[in-house]
Design an enzyme around this catalytic site. Sequence first.
Site, PDB file in Angstrom:
ATOM      1  N   LYS A   1      -1.323 -61.462 -51.804  1.00  0.00           N
ATOM      2  CA  LYS A   1      -1.874 -62.066 -50.588  1.00  0.00           C
ATOM      3  C   LYS A   1      -1.474 -63.551 -50.505  1.00  0.00           C
ATOM      4  O   LYS A   1      -0.977 -64.120 -51.478  1.00  0.00           O
ATOM      5  CB  LYS A   1      -3.392 -61.884 -50.592  1.00  0.00           C
ATOM      6  CG  LYS A   1      -3.817 -60.409 -50.517  1.00  0.00           C
ATOM      7  CD  LYS A   1      -5.336 -60.284 -50.457  1.00  0.00           C
ATOM      8  CE  LYS A   1      -5.766 -58.822 -50.374  1.00  0.00           C
ATOM      9  NZ  LYS A   1      -7.253 -58.712 -50.231  1.00  0.00           N
TER      10      LYS A   1
ATOM     11  N   HIS B   1      -3.655 -56.792 -52.962  1.00  0.00           N
ATOM     12  CA  HIS B   1      -4.113 -55.538 -52.355  1.00  0.00           C
ATOM     13  C   HIS B   1      -3.423 -54.395 -53.076  1.00  0.00           C
ATOM     14  O   HIS B   1      -2.241 -54.486 -53.397  1.00  0.00           O
ATOM     15  CB  HIS B   1      -3.731 -55.482 -50.872  1.00  0.00           C
ATOM     16  CG  HIS B   1      -3.869 -54.088 -50.303  1.00  0.00           C
ATOM     17  ND1 HIS B   1      -5.079 -53.604 -49.868  1.00  0.00           N
ATOM     18  CD2 HIS B   1      -2.968 -53.073 -50.166  1.00  0.00           C
ATOM     19  CE1 HIS B   1      -4.908 -52.333 -49.472  1.00  0.00           C
ATOM     20  NE2 HIS B   1      -3.641 -51.997 -49.639  1.00  0.00           N
TER      21      HIS B   1
ATOM     22  N   GLU C   1       0.141 -46.936 -45.658  1.00  0.00           N
ATOM     23  CA  GLU C   1       0.397 -48.377 -45.773  1.00  0.00           C
ATOM     24  C   GLU C   1       1.873 -48.676 -46.041  1.00  0.00           C
ATOM     25  O   GLU C   1       2.421 -49.650 -45.507  1.00  0.00           O
ATOM     26  CB  GLU C   1      -0.486 -48.961 -46.886  1.00  0.00           C
ATOM     27  CG  GLU C   1      -1.967 -48.932 -46.518  1.00  0.00           C
ATOM     28  CD  GLU C   1      -2.900 -49.256 -47.686  1.00  0.00           C
ATOM     29  OE1 GLU C   1      -2.391 -49.569 -48.789  1.00  0.00           O
ATOM     30  OE2 GLU C   1      -4.129 -49.190 -47.482  1.00  0.00           O
TER      31      GLU C   1
HETATM   32  P1  DAT Z   1     -10.256 -53.906 -51.997  1.00  0.00           P
HETATM   33  O1  DAT Z   1      -9.250 -54.961 -51.610  1.00  0.00           O
HETATM   34  O2  DAT Z   1     -10.845 -54.189 -53.337  1.00  0.00           O
HETATM   35  O3  DAT Z   1      -9.749 -52.499 -51.825  1.00  0.00           O
HETATM   36  P2  DAT Z   1     -11.761 -53.477 -49.540  1.00  0.00           P
HETATM   37  O4  DAT Z   1     -10.694 -52.510 -49.135  1.00  0.00           O
HETATM   38  O5  DAT Z   1     -13.171 -53.008 -49.497  1.00  0.00           O
HETATM   39  O6  DAT Z   1     -11.489 -54.084 -50.984  1.00  0.00           O
HETATM   40  O7  DAT Z   1     -11.696 -54.745 -48.577  1.00  0.00           O
HETATM   41  C1  DAT Z   1     -10.462 -55.291 -48.167  1.00  0.00           C
HETATM   42  C2  DAT Z   1     -10.512 -56.793 -48.309  1.00  0.00           C
HETATM   43  O8  DAT Z   1     -11.485 -57.340 -47.429  1.00  0.00           O
HETATM   44  C3  DAT Z   1     -10.936 -57.264 -49.686  1.00  0.00           C
HETATM   45  O9  DAT Z   1      -9.856 -57.334 -50.577  1.00  0.00           O
HETATM   46  C4  DAT Z   1     -11.532 -58.610 -49.397  1.00  0.00           C
HETATM   47  C5  DAT Z   1     -12.161 -58.431 -48.054  1.00  0.00           C
HETATM   48  N1  DAT Z   1     -13.580 -58.066 -48.167  1.00  0.00           N
HETATM   49  C6  DAT Z   1     -14.083 -56.839 -48.427  1.00  0.00           C
HETATM   50  N2  DAT Z   1     -15.404 -56.839 -48.453  1.00  0.00           N
HETATM   51  C7  DAT Z   1     -15.772 -58.115 -48.177  1.00  0.00           C
HETATM   52  C8  DAT Z   1     -17.030 -58.787 -48.035  1.00  0.00           C
HETATM   53  N3  DAT Z   1     -18.190 -58.140 -48.170  1.00  0.00           N
HETATM   54  N4  DAT Z   1     -17.013 -60.112 -47.766  1.00  0.00           N
HETATM   55  C9  DAT Z   1     -15.876 -60.782 -47.615  1.00  0.00           C
HETATM   56  N5  DAT Z   1     -14.634 -60.222 -47.740  1.00  0.00           N
HETATM   57  C10 DAT Z   1     -14.600 -58.913 -48.005  1.00  0.00           C
HETATM   58 MG    MG Z   2      -9.145 -51.528 -49.992  1.00  0.00          MG
END
Ligand code: DAT
Ligand code: MG
Length: 137
Positions: A10, A120, A131
């Site tokens: 990222k 990611h 993706e």
């Molecule tokens: P991951 O990247 O661990 O798969 P995810 O798919 O649930 O997590 O979320 C995508 C991205 O969004 C994550 O890397 C960071 C952001 N994110 C997720 N949940 C969040 C939250 N509660 N507050 C702030 N940013 C968040």
């Molecule tokens: Mg995710």
Amino acid sequence: MSQRTLVLVKPDGVERGLTGQILARIEAKGYTLAELKLVHATREILEQHYAEHRGKPFFEPLVQFMLSGPVVAAVVEGDRVIEGFRSLAGSTEPTTAAPGTIRGDLGRDWGEKVQKNLVHGSDSPESAEREIGIWFA
Ligand code: DAT
Ligand code: MG
């Protein structure tokens, strides 16, 4: 069974100069880089990529963060690499991600609305193919 996953370094990882270390961890684990590029994402790409998060409070800050600088996109191959990379990456919140993981060792909370968590990784074979199609069309 050999799989493919989409990995992104990222904007925080690229800006902090951590791309090499992150790719080195992937290679040290024995996974293979099948595709690799530095790219500035577009809103269109990110709205597709993060479709599952549309409507959540962090969605817009997340898109803005991902547009804030270039990202490194990679297709990584190996046996069980989807689970394996997520294990290398660590849990979503860098403050509490386990030491030994990319997020746990290299990331921390920056007090922002969105987790700047360096990488990611796709979370299932279906999301990986979806993706990869978005980033390497
Ligand atoms: P991951 O990247 O661990 O798969 P995810 O798919 O649930 O997590 O979320 C995508 C991205 O969004 C994550 O890397 C960071 C952001 N994110 C997720 N949940 C969040 C939250 N509660 N507050 C702030 N940013 C968040
Ligand atoms: Mg995710």
